[in-house]
Structures are given as C-alpha cells and as structure tokens.
Write an enzyme that holds these catalytic residues in place. Structure first.
Site, PDB file in Angstrom:
ATOM      1  N   ASP A 152      38.159  46.469  30.031  1.00 28.89           N
ATOM      2  CA  ASP A 152      38.802  45.158  29.998  1.00 28.89           C
ATOM      3  C   ASP A 152      39.622  45.067  28.718  1.00 28.89           C
ATOM      4  OD1 ASP A 152      37.420  41.892  30.762  1.00 28.89           O
ATOM      5  OD2 ASP A 152      39.389  42.439  29.997  1.00 28.89           O
ATOM      6  N   ASP A 186      44.607  43.552  33.723  1.00 31.11           N
ATOM      7  CA  ASP A 186      44.010  43.999  32.463  1.00 31.11           C
ATOM      8  C   ASP A 186      42.608  44.602  32.605  1.00 31.11           C
ATOM      9  OD1 ASP A 186      42.666  41.707  33.064  1.00 31.11           O
ATOM     10  OD2 ASP A 186      42.881  40.781  31.094  1.00 31.11           O
ATOM     11  N   GLU A 187      42.242  44.958  33.822  1.00 37.91           N
ATOM     12  CA  GLU A 187      40.885  45.482  34.043  1.00 37.91           C
ATOM     13  C   GLU A 187      40.892  46.660  34.999  1.00 37.91           C
ATOM     14  OE1 GLU A 187      37.743  42.859  35.482  1.00 37.91           O
ATOM     15  OE2 GLU A 187      38.998  41.249  34.714  1.00 37.91           O
TER      16      GLU A 187
END
Length: 359
Positions: free
Chosen positions: A9, A108-109
């Site tokens: 993350d 974003d992960e």
DNA sequence: CGACGTGTAAC
DNA sequence: CCTTTTACACGTCG
C-alpha cells in the site's frame, strides 16, 4: 500447500506524489481534493498527508469541513488522476518482477503471491524490503507492506504499521492476530454490516467467529454469513490473480440540479471521450450500457440496456440518451445532481463484427 | 438462465 | 455538506 501473500500500500499516495513534484510544499499539511465544480469548495477529500491528518482532515470528508480544520499553512490541491495513474503504472511494472502473481487492487495497492518465489516467510520479508527499496529509489515514495498466509491477513497486517511499515503474520499467529480485532476493522465489513452485527452484540472477530451461524444466516443470507465468519477466523481462500476490468464508468456533478434532457445529456457527452479512450486503450468491446442517476436527495438509481457487442461509444451514447429520457419521464418532479455513464459486459482481444464480416 | 436494478464495500 | 470508480452479491422477472 501453504501460500505466502504480500500486500503493498503506497503511503498517502496522491499527497506524496504532489510533495515530490512541488518541493515547496514538502513538510506542510497537504490535502488532495476532488472539486465537483458546483461551488468553489464543494467536493470531497481524496487523500490527506500525515500532517493534515493530525489536524483531523481525512479522506472522504467534505472539502468545506477540511477548510475549517486546516491551519494557515495547509495546502489544498486538485487531484490529477492522469498523473497519479502514470506513477502508479510505473511502480506496478517495477514490482511485478518481484513476485509470482501481481494483482493490482487499486491505484495505490497491490497483492502479490510470492509462495514460489519466496518459499518461506523469511524470504518473503526480504522481498518486501527489496520492494520498499526499489520504490524509494526509483520513485522517492514509501509504502507499507503486510505479509500473511492469505490476502485478508496480508491486507490487515499492512495496516498495523504505517507509514513505511512491514508487518508479518504467520499462519500460527493468525488466531491471536484476529482475536481482539473489532469487527469494523475487518476488511470487507463496512458500516451496514458492522451495525447489524452490533445489534446482535457481536463486537470482536472472536464474537463473530463463535456466533451462531443460523442466526447470522437469517440476517445476512447463507453466503455472506459464512463469508463473514471465515473472515473473523482469518480464513480467505481467494486467489491472487491478474484481473481485467469488468466495466468502465464516468460520473460528473451537474453545475446545478436539473431535469432538462439537453443539459444533462451534454454533461454525459462530455464524458464520452474518456470512455472512448479507455475502450481503445484496452482494446475492449462492450455489450451493456448503463446510466447512473443521483438526484437532489442523493438517491442513486441505474438504468441499463444490452445491445450487440461493439466498441462504438456513439452507440453507447445513443442508448444512454434514451435511458435518460425514460428516467426523466418516469421521475417527473425529480431533479438530478449527478449523472454517470457505464459500459460493461466487456470482452477483450476479440474484434467486434465489422461491416466487412457480413459481405 | 440472462437481463436488470439495488445494496454493500473499498479506494 | 454530500466525489469518483470499480467489483460483486443478491433478488426479481420473464
């Protein structure tokens, strides 16, 4: 067959990128905003950096409220999704080679299955350190990583230490890790389910794991009841897999609430180039067209229509217009605040029938 | 079973 | 005061 899953993350991703690109704001509270354009400050907060979070500014919050909590040095920026996507794509390319399977879960992960490549949790930790180093060196960003025997545990482990953290939960540690976990912190249990469980006096993962399956089934249905109890026990068999988009959609807030078809449709038209670009980039075709309506009272509805497989966004717009016209007919007196358009039932790599195929 | 609409969740 | 995008499960209807 013991799996080893890693969840990465990127730390306050949008805000961190902006701090990199605008060095003069580094060290200040930074708030990335989705301005709806309705009034100067209407919209919501997409991300706040840690300095801004200390002031009580959090993602999802109305910008107006964030303004009230901000101090004089707080910087408000409009989000720039295209730029963030570029950075995200570069990072995903960088880490892809470090695992067996990469599943991008959001901008974003990512989940990474490293069962084969690592072989042990110790090696998985080394891979995690390498990933952190690569992202720091190549992009100047930090991330938090969780390692676990499945996606659920990896994801929740990653939340334990942020930013720039690394948390490992081995199979034999899962029970202790879950035991005291408040249900609302379990990934996949949101507000509604938490409230429902609270009414049954279920407050921790342990309560949920030990609760009566029969009672849960009555309230949640068979499938969801079992799924929730599995989560409470830290059980998750879902595989890490490369995914392809199932749908593409765009939404926009109208300048003011409206029930005029031309006004609303022109807002929809404005979103069509975006949809077209995505369709082309993915080499996809679609079969279903939907409109999403959100009225003055923020009630959401959808209307959809299935047409024959095509990549022609003009056909989607024609369908959208007729769906909109129907909605307006059936909802006299209501005005729209936001509208969206969506294409789904996507297919890939297969060219849609062209005129030539019929000749 | 496929199509359609709603609800829930997460980012 | 109230953004955007995606995924998926489930109920209903024909």
């Amino acid at each position: 067959m013991q799996r080893i899953i890693l969840h990465m993350d990127l730390d306050s991703f949008y805000a961190s990128i902006e701090e990199k690109r605008k060095p003069e704001i580094a060290g200040k509270p930074v708030v990335i905003c989705v301005f709806s354009g309705r009034t100067a400050d209407s919209g919501a907060v997409a991300t706040a950096n840690y300095k801004a979070r200390e002031l009580g500014i959090k993602s999802g919050m109305p910008i107006m409220l964030a303004r009230k909590r901000a101090n004089s040095e707080t910087v408000f920026l409009a989000y720039d999704i295209e730029f963030y996507r570029e950075v995200s794509d570069r990072i995903m390319d960088l880490i892809e080679t470090e695992c067996d399977i990469l599943e991008q879960a959001s901008i974003d992960e990512a989940y990474m299955d490293v069962s084969l490549k690592a072989g042990s949790f110790e090696n998985a930790a080394r891979i995690a350190e390498r990933i952190k180093e690569i992202i720091r060196e190549q992009e100047g960003l930090t991330c938090s990583i969780g390692i676990g025997p499945n996606k659920l545990i990896a994801k929740m482990a990653g939340k334990m230490k942020k930013p720039d953290g690394l948390t490992i939960v081995r199979e034999r540690e899962v029970a202790a890790f879950m035991e005291k976990m408040p249900i609302e912190k379990i990934h996949g249990i949101g507000k509604k389910t938490a409230e429902l469980l609270n009414d049954l006096d279920i407050k921790t993962a342990d309560d949920l794991a030990k609760s009566s399956l029969l009672i849960l089934e009555q309230r949640l249905g068979k499938n969801k009841a079992r799924l929730m109890q599995d989560k409470a026990r830290g059980i998750d068999d879902s595989p890490v897999e490369q995914r392809v988009a199932q749908q593409i959609s765009r939404m926009k807030t109208l300048a003011e609430d409206s029930d005029d078809i031309e006004t609303i449709y022109s807002t929809m038209r404005a979103m069509s180039p975006d949809i077209r670009k995505k369709i082309q980039k993915k080499q996809a075709t679609f079969r279903t067209v939907s409109i999403i309506t959100i009225d003055s009272k923020l009630e959401t509805q959808t209307r959809s229509e299935t047409i024959s497989q095509t990549d022609d966004v003009e056909l989607a717009m024609a369908a959208a217009r007729s769906l909109l016209s129907k909605w307006l007919d059936e909802n006299k007196g209501r005005k729209l605040r936001r509208v969206g358009i969506r294409v789904s039932n996507l297919e890939y790599g297969r060219k849609q029938k062209s005129l030539g195929d019929f000749l």
